[in-house]
Write an enzyme that holds these catalytic residues in place. Structure first.
Site, short mmCIF file in Angstrom:
data_model
loop_
_atom_site.label_atom_id
_atom_site.label_comp_id
_atom_site.label_asym_id
_atom_site.label_seq_id
_atom_site.Cartn_x
_atom_site.Cartn_y
_atom_site.Cartn_z
N TYR A 34 0.87 -0.68 0.19
CA TYR A 34 -0.07 0.58 0.08
C TYR A 34 0.76 1.13 0.35
O TYR A 34 0.48 2.69 -0.55
CB TYR A 34 -0.66 -0.46 1.14
CG TYR A 34 -1.59 -0.97 0.70
CD1 TYR A 34 -2.03 -2.03 1.70
CD2 TYR A 34 -2.86 -0.29 -0.16
CE1 TYR A 34 -2.85 -3.45 1.17
CE2 TYR A 34 -4.25 -1.42 -0.46
CZ TYR A 34 -4.38 -3.13 0.50
OH TYR A 34 -5.09 -3.74 -0.25
N ASN A 42 -13.04 2.20 -5.56
CA ASN A 42 -11.36 2.51 -5.90
C ASN A 42 -10.81 3.56 -4.87
O ASN A 42 -11.64 3.81 -3.50
CB ASN A 42 -10.97 3.44 -6.93
CG ASN A 42 -11.70 3.18 -8.77
OD1 ASN A 42 -11.59 2.06 -8.28
ND2 ASN A 42 -11.67 3.88 -9.13
N ILE A 43 -9.78 3.80 -4.16
CA ILE A 43 -8.74 3.87 -2.48
C ILE A 43 -8.15 5.25 -3.65
O ILE A 43 -7.62 5.86 -2.48
CB ILE A 43 -8.01 2.79 -2.22
CG1 ILE A 43 -7.42 1.86 -3.05
CG2 ILE A 43 -9.02 2.10 -1.81
CD1 ILE A 43 -6.22 0.89 -2.63
N HIS A 65 -14.86 0.77 -0.29
CA HIS A 65 -13.31 0.44 -0.50
C HIS A 65 -12.68 0.92 1.14
O HIS A 65 -11.33 0.45 0.83
CB HIS A 65 -12.62 -0.94 -1.19
CG HIS A 65 -13.77 -1.76 -2.09
ND1 HIS A 65 -13.74 -2.37 -2.24
CD2 HIS A 65 -15.23 -2.17 -0.74
CE1 HIS A 65 -15.14 -2.95 -2.97
NE2 HIS A 65 -15.60 -3.07 -1.86
N THR A 112 -15.96 -1.35 -14.14
CA THR A 112 -15.82 -2.13 -12.85
C THR A 112 -15.61 -3.93 -13.74
O THR A 112 -16.99 -4.28 -14.68
CB THR A 112 -16.37 -2.25 -11.65
OG1 THR A 112 -16.50 -3.26 -11.57
CG2 THR A 112 -17.97 -1.88 -12.23
N ASN A 143 -18.07 0.47 -19.85
CA ASN A 143 -16.42 -0.14 -19.49
C ASN A 143 -16.51 -0.18 -20.68
O ASN A 143 -16.59 -0.73 -22.13
CB ASN A 143 -17.53 -1.71 -18.86
CG ASN A 143 -16.56 -2.12 -18.06
OD1 ASN A 143 -16.09 -1.14 -16.80
ND2 ASN A 143 -15.85 -3.60 -17.97
N LEU A 144 -14.75 -0.76 -20.77
CA LEU A 144 -13.67 -1.44 -21.49
C LEU A 144 -14.79 -2.41 -22.58
O LEU A 144 -14.24 -2.10 -23.82
CB LEU A 144 -12.17 -1.28 -21.67
CG LEU A 144 -11.45 -1.52 -22.92
CD1 LEU A 144 -11.49 0.35 -23.20
CD2 LEU A 144 -9.96 -1.53 -22.12
N ALA A 165 -13.56 4.67 -20.57
CA ALA A 165 -14.30 5.61 -19.92
C ALA A 165 -13.75 7.32 -20.25
O ALA A 165 -14.84 7.66 -20.19
CB ALA A 165 -13.57 5.87 -18.03
#
Ligand code: BV8
Length: 228
Positions: A48, A84-85, A101, A168, A193-194, A211
């Site tokens: 992290y 997402n963080i 999250h 996602t 989404n892709l 996106a």
């Protein structure tokens, strides 16, 4: 509105499951579970710390900025929950972002359970600025832990008339179950989404592409409708 790693991909933040994704180099169970942290805290902190340091080298992209514009017009009629963080939604102009999250730029003390904004490393186990204990962990939700603010999220899913999922894969629960719940509650559902996600067949409509292109175009459509 639900977002995942795909919305930050064009900013240079690695996704999880794509080739060269985060999980390429690490086994989830070795870095993103409470058991891993108890077993090898230094390995987890380093994982992290590296992502936190990398965050300072990336910028929000047009998809983040478009959602910032959308919030300016829709205000509380837009509820943005992200898996997402990273802090790219906030840097892209969104003020109300629900990080289900957790957040990389926050440390959580396991002794006093209070949070502290954090930009540096945690691997040297610094003292908690609130209680002095050296029990600071990344303020992220690991596998097996309960996501943040689920009651609020379920409430917003019940009152939504449109549920949009951006970037996602639909591989991680409970987020992957939101489209079905929102649909059952009467919301129209749209995937940006892709490529088709694992739950793509559950959406009323799906648009596939980057996106950074899809989201600004969709926001202009919505705002065009709102402002007309
Ligand atoms: C819980 C923080 C109980 C840390 C993360 C039901 C069935 C099976 C399993 C379970 C289940 N319920 C629970 C589980 C267990 C587990 C789970 O889901 N396991 C999976 C692996 C099967 N879930 C949990 O443990 C959760 N906790 O369930 O508690 C509970 C539940 C409800 C209420 C009360 C109690 C906790 C899960 C959270 C774990 N922490 N992150 C960290 O970041 O390190 S999860 C992490 O992985 C992310 O936050 C995210 O959620 C997930 C990654 O998914 P995505 O963001 O979608 O990224 P991915 O790479 O997979 O996909 C990217 C997509 O973008 C792709 O589709 C790609 O095509 C697209 N894309 C790429 N580039 C672009 C693009 N799209 C557009 N433009 C581009 N340029």
């Amino acid at each position: 509105m639900l977002t995942g790693a795909g919305i930050s991909a064009e900013s240079g933040v690695p996704t999880f499951r794509d080739a060269d994704g985060l999980w390429e180099g690490h086994h989830v169970e070795d870095v993103a579970t409470p058991e891993a942290y108890d077993r090898q805290p230094v390995v987890v902190q380093r994982f992290y710390d590296a992502r936190r340091a990398a965050l300072a080298t990336v910028e929000p992209n047009p998809a983040h900025q478009a959602l910032g514009r959308l919030e300016d017009v829709l205000g509380d009629d837009l509820f943005l929950v992200t898996q997402n963080i990273d802090d790219l939604h906030e840097r892209g102009g969104s003020h109300h972002v629900h990080h289900m999250h957790g957040e990389l730029l926050q440390a959580l003390c396991r002794a006093c359970e209070r949070r502290t904004p954090w930009t540096g490393d945690l691997v040297d186990f610094p003292a908690c600025p609130r209680c002095g204990h050296t029990e600071l962990r990344p303020d992220v939700v690991w596998f097996g832990e309960v996501p943040y603010g689920m009651d609020r999220i379920m409430l917003e899913l019940r009152r939504a008339d449109l549920f949009v999922s951006i970037g996602t894969s639909g591989a991680v629960y409970p987020a992957a179950g939101f489209v079905q719940y929102a649909g059952q509650q009467g919301a129209r559902t749209l995937e940006l989404n892709l490529m088709p996600s694992e739950g793509s067949h559950l959406f009323d409509e799906a648009r596939h592409g980057p996106a950074g292109v899809l989201v600004p175009a969709w926001v202009d459509e919505v705002l065009g409708g709102v402002q007309a």
